[in-house]
Design an enzyme around this catalytic site. Structure first.
Site, PDB file in Angstrom:
ATOM      1  N   TYR A   1      17.618 -38.550  -8.254  1.00  0.00           N
ATOM      2  CA  TYR A   1      17.937 -37.979  -9.558  1.00  0.00           C
ATOM      3  C   TYR A   1      17.456 -36.539  -9.703  1.00  0.00           C
ATOM      4  CZ  TYR A   1      17.654 -37.101 -14.569  1.00  0.00           C
ATOM      5  OH  TYR A   1      17.762 -36.535 -15.804  1.00  0.00           O
TER       6      TYR A   1
ATOM      7  N   ARG B   1      12.817 -26.361 -19.986  1.00  0.00           N
ATOM      8  CA  ARG B   1      11.964 -27.009 -18.985  1.00  0.00           C
ATOM      9  C   ARG B   1      12.697 -28.080 -18.179  1.00  0.00           C
ATOM     10  NH1 ARG B   1       7.912 -28.188 -23.360  1.00  0.00           N
ATOM     11  NH2 ARG B   1       8.782 -26.589 -24.430  1.00  0.00           N
TER      12      ARG B   1
ATOM     13  N   LYS C   1      20.991 -38.535 -16.961  1.00  0.00           N
ATOM     14  CA  LYS C   1      20.242 -39.712 -17.423  1.00  0.00           C
ATOM     15  C   LYS C   1      21.189 -40.835 -17.823  1.00  0.00           C
ATOM     16  CE  LYS C   1      16.126 -37.318 -18.762  1.00  0.00           C
ATOM     17  NZ  LYS C   1      14.805 -37.705 -19.040  1.00  0.00           N
TER      18      LYS C   1
END
Length: 106
Positions: A6, A59, A77
């Site tokens: 991921y 971020r 996600k």
């Protein structure tokens, strides 16, 4: 497997988001329109939503602020939730929360 698959894949996707973006996916909500969120949510692409993931595009996986290009984070996600959790992809909604207006060029 998440840190191995991921993190690097989604980070690269976010860095190249403007080059791989092909069709509308998700919703952009601007802070200045915060009072209109119920109306904005009515304009979502799919009527039946089970899962929403929101990002502000900051971020991102150690690569920094990606702004609206950070849409790859909720898409990534939600892809995991689809793969591992069995959530139907058409019943997901990725959202980017922005602090300023979305300006489109060209």
């Amino acid at each position: 497997m998440t840190p191995i698959v991921y993190t690097p894949v989604v980070a690269l996707g976010c860095q190249q988001f403007s080059h791989i973006y092909r069709r509308p996916r998700g919703l952009f909500v601007c802070y200045t329109l915060r009072d209109s969120i119920p109306m904005l949510l009515q304009n979502r692409p799919n009527r039946d939503i089970d899962v929403i993931v929101v990002t502000d595009g900051e971020r991102i996986l150690g690569i920094g602020d990606q702004g609206v290009g950070g849409l790859g984070i909720p898409i990534g996600k939600l892809s995991l939730y689809t793969l591992i959790g069995g959530i139907r992809p058409e019943r997901t909604l990725p959202i980017v929360w922005t602090w300023g207006p979305i300006i489109r060029s060209g």
